[in-house]
Design a protein around this motif. Structure first.
Motif, PDB file in Angstrom:
ATOM      1  N   THR A  32      17.754  46.505  55.179  1.00  0.00           N
ATOM      2  CA  THR A  32      17.540  46.530  53.725  1.00  0.00           C
ATOM      3  C   THR A  32      16.379  47.442  53.352  1.00  0.00           C
ATOM      4  O   THR A  32      16.510  48.303  52.450  1.00  0.00           O
ATOM      5  CB  THR A  32      17.259  45.103  53.211  1.00  0.00           C
ATOM      6  OG1 THR A  32      18.362  44.265  53.546  1.00  0.00           O
ATOM      7  CG2 THR A  32      17.051  45.104  51.708  1.00  0.00           C
ATOM      8  N   VAL A  36      16.478  50.969  51.238  1.00  0.00           N
ATOM      9  CA  VAL A  36      15.666  51.196  50.031  1.00  0.00           C
ATOM     10  C   VAL A  36      14.794  52.434  50.198  1.00  0.00           C
ATOM     11  O   VAL A  36      14.659  53.242  49.273  1.00  0.00           O
ATOM     12  CB  VAL A  36      14.808  49.954  49.728  1.00  0.00           C
ATOM     13  CG1 VAL A  36      13.797  50.247  48.628  1.00  0.00           C
ATOM     14  CG2 VAL A  36      15.685  48.783  49.333  1.00  0.00           C
ATOM     15  N   GLN A  39      17.100  55.520  49.818  1.00  0.00           N
ATOM     16  CA  GLN A  39      17.659  55.690  48.474  1.00  0.00           C
ATOM     17  C   GLN A  39      16.595  55.949  47.416  1.00  0.00           C
ATOM     18  O   GLN A  39      16.865  56.606  46.414  1.00  0.00           O
ATOM     19  CB  GLN A  39      18.477  54.445  48.103  1.00  0.00           C
ATOM     20  CG  GLN A  39      19.742  54.311  48.929  1.00  0.00           C
ATOM     21  CD  GLN A  39      20.536  53.078  48.561  1.00  0.00           C
ATOM     22  OE1 GLN A  39      19.990  52.085  48.090  1.00  0.00           O
ATOM     23  NE2 GLN A  39      21.842  53.130  48.798  1.00  0.00           N
ATOM     24  N   ALA A  40      15.385  55.422  47.624  1.00  0.00           N
ATOM     25  CA  ALA A  40      14.320  55.625  46.633  1.00  0.00           C
ATOM     26  C   ALA A  40      13.506  56.878  46.891  1.00  0.00           C
ATOM     27  O   ALA A  40      12.603  57.186  46.117  1.00  0.00           O
ATOM     28  CB  ALA A  40      13.385  54.414  46.613  1.00  0.00           C
ATOM     29  N   ILE A  59      19.964  51.765  44.274  1.00  0.00           N
ATOM     30  CA  ILE A  59      19.169  51.083  45.285  1.00  0.00           C
ATOM     31  C   ILE A  59      19.854  49.752  45.565  1.00  0.00           C
ATOM     32  O   ILE A  59      19.812  48.840  44.740  1.00  0.00           O
ATOM     33  CB  ILE A  59      17.720  50.874  44.829  1.00  0.00           C
ATOM     34  CG1 ILE A  59      17.055  52.221  44.594  1.00  0.00           C
ATOM     35  CG2 ILE A  59      16.947  50.053  45.838  1.00  0.00           C
ATOM     36  CD1 ILE A  59      15.642  52.142  44.125  1.00  0.00           C
ATOM     37  N   LEU A  60      20.516  49.677  46.709  1.00  0.00           N
ATOM     38  CA  LEU A  60      21.332  48.522  47.082  1.00  0.00           C
ATOM     39  C   LEU A  60      22.365  48.273  45.980  1.00  0.00           C
ATOM     40  O   LEU A  60      23.235  49.103  45.775  1.00  0.00           O
ATOM     41  CB  LEU A  60      20.437  47.307  47.351  1.00  0.00           C
ATOM     42  CG  LEU A  60      19.416  47.476  48.494  1.00  0.00           C
ATOM     43  CD1 LEU A  60      18.537  46.244  48.604  1.00  0.00           C
ATOM     44  CD2 LEU A  60      20.123  47.729  49.812  1.00  0.00           C
ATOM     45  N   ARG A  71       9.362  55.471  42.079  1.00  0.00           N
ATOM     46  CA  ARG A  71      10.043  55.679  43.355  1.00  0.00           C
ATOM     47  C   ARG A  71       9.030  55.737  44.500  1.00  0.00           C
ATOM     48  O   ARG A  71       9.297  55.233  45.597  1.00  0.00           O
ATOM     49  CB  ARG A  71      10.875  56.956  43.286  1.00  0.00           C
ATOM     50  CG  ARG A  71      12.048  56.824  42.337  1.00  0.00           C
ATOM     51  CD  ARG A  71      12.754  58.127  42.089  1.00  0.00           C
ATOM     52  NE  ARG A  71      13.636  58.459  43.192  1.00  0.00           N
ATOM     53  CZ  ARG A  71      14.640  59.322  43.077  1.00  0.00           C
ATOM     54  NH1 ARG A  71      14.883  59.907  41.919  1.00  0.00           N
ATOM     55  NH2 ARG A  71      15.405  59.589  44.107  1.00  0.00           N
ATOM     56  N   LEU A  74       8.197  52.214  45.431  1.00  0.00           N
ATOM     57  CA  LEU A  74       9.256  51.618  46.247  1.00  0.00           C
ATOM     58  C   LEU A  74       9.217  52.150  47.676  1.00  0.00           C
ATOM     59  O   LEU A  74       9.404  51.395  48.637  1.00  0.00           O
ATOM     60  CB  LEU A  74      10.626  51.891  45.621  1.00  0.00           C
ATOM     61  CG  LEU A  74      11.000  51.042  44.420  1.00  0.00           C
ATOM     62  CD1 LEU A  74      12.321  51.521  43.822  1.00  0.00           C
ATOM     63  CD2 LEU A  74      11.121  49.583  44.814  1.00  0.00           C
ATOM     64  N   SER A  78       8.503  49.734  50.897  1.00  0.00           N
ATOM     65  CA  SER A  78       9.499  49.615  51.964  1.00  0.00           C
ATOM     66  C   SER A  78       8.964  50.153  53.285  1.00  0.00           C
ATOM     67  O   SER A  78       9.242  49.587  54.352  1.00  0.00           O
ATOM     68  CB  SER A  78      10.797  50.318  51.565  1.00  0.00           C
ATOM     69  OG  SER A  78      10.566  51.667  51.209  1.00  0.00           O
TER      70      SER A  78
END
Length: 199
Positions: A32, A36, A39-40, A59-60, A71, A74, A78
Motif C-alpha cells: 500500500t 501511494v 502514484q503520488a 491514489i489507491l 503530493r 504524501l 509513505s
C-alpha cells in the motif's frame, strides 16, 4: 524463590498463526505505501514557474486533485512508513527464525510504520521551515532527496528521536543565571555549594 512471592510471568511467544497474520499485515502495508509513493510522485517542476495548480491523480481508490506540496507530503509520509517497514521486516524475520518472537511485540511492529511516517513528516516540516536549510518553494525541491531522507528517518526512528531530543535540549535549555548580565536573582550573593545540580 520464597513462598508467597509472585512468580515472574514467562514471555508468551507468538504462535504460528500470529506470525502469519503479522507478516500478512506488514506485506499489505508495504504494498500500500509503495503504491501511494509511486502514484503520488510529483511531476517535474515547470521551468517558467507559474501559478500552482492541482492535478487529478489516482491514489489507491481515491482520485483527488492535489498540489505539488500535498503530493510531497504524501511521498514523505509513505517513504517514512516504508523505511520503518524495512526495519520491522528485518526484525521480524530474525526473531521468527530464532523462535524468539513474543506476542507482546506485535502491536509495536504494526504501529512502527505509522510512527515512521509521522516522524518523517515532522522532520520534513522542520527542514522546509528553514530552520536548518533555505528551501524555498516546492518546485525547488528534489523529490528523490526528500524521499531518501524520509526513508532513513523511518528506518532509524529511534536514532532520529534521540538526535531531535539532543538538538532541542541544546536550543531550549534556559541560560544559567549570570550576575554580569543582570540575570541574577535579587538578594545577597550566594557561595557555591558542593551539592548536585538541581537540573
Amino acid at each position: 524463590m520464597a513462598q508467597g512471592e509472585p512468580r515472574p510471568r514467562d514471555p508468551v511467544l507468538a504462535t504460528p498463526r500470529d506470525v502469519v497474520v503479522l507478516i500478512a499485515v506488514l506485506l499489505v502495508l508495504t504494498v500500500t505505501l509503495g503504491t501511494v509513493l509511486v502514484q503520488a510522485w510529483p511531476p517535474s517542476a515547470v521551468a517558467n514557474g507559474g501559478a500552482p495548480h492541482a492535478d487529478r491523480i489516482r491514489i489507491l481508490f481515491w482520485v483527488p486533485g492535489l498540489l505539488r506540496d500535498t503530493r510531497l507530503f504524501l511521498v514523505v509520509a509513505s517513504a517514512g512508513g516504508l523505511g520503518a517497514l524495512i526495519h520491522v521486516l528485518r526484525s521480524v524475520y530474525e526473531y521468527v527464525g530464532d523462535r524468539k518472537l513474543r506476542r507482546s511485540w506485535i502491536t509495536m511492529y504494526v504501529l512502527e510504520p505509522f510512527v515512521g511516517a509521522a516522524l518523517a513528516l515532522v522532520v520534513y516540516c522542520f527542514l522546509r521551515g528553514g530552520l536548518t536549510t533555505s528551501m524555498a518553494s516546492s518546485s525547488d525541491i528534489n523529490p528523490y532527496g526528500v524521499t531518501s531522507v524520509a526513508a532513513l528517518v523511518g528506518m532509524f526512528s529511534r536514532q532520529t528521536v534521540d538526535k531531535l531530543r539532543a538538538v532541542f535540549n541544546t536550543l531550549l535549555t534556559p541560560p544559567r543565571d549570570s550576575p554580569e548580565e543582570g540575570l541574577g536573582r535579587p538578594g545577597p550573593p550566594q557561595t557555591p555549594t558542593p551539592t548536585a545540580d538541581p537540573d
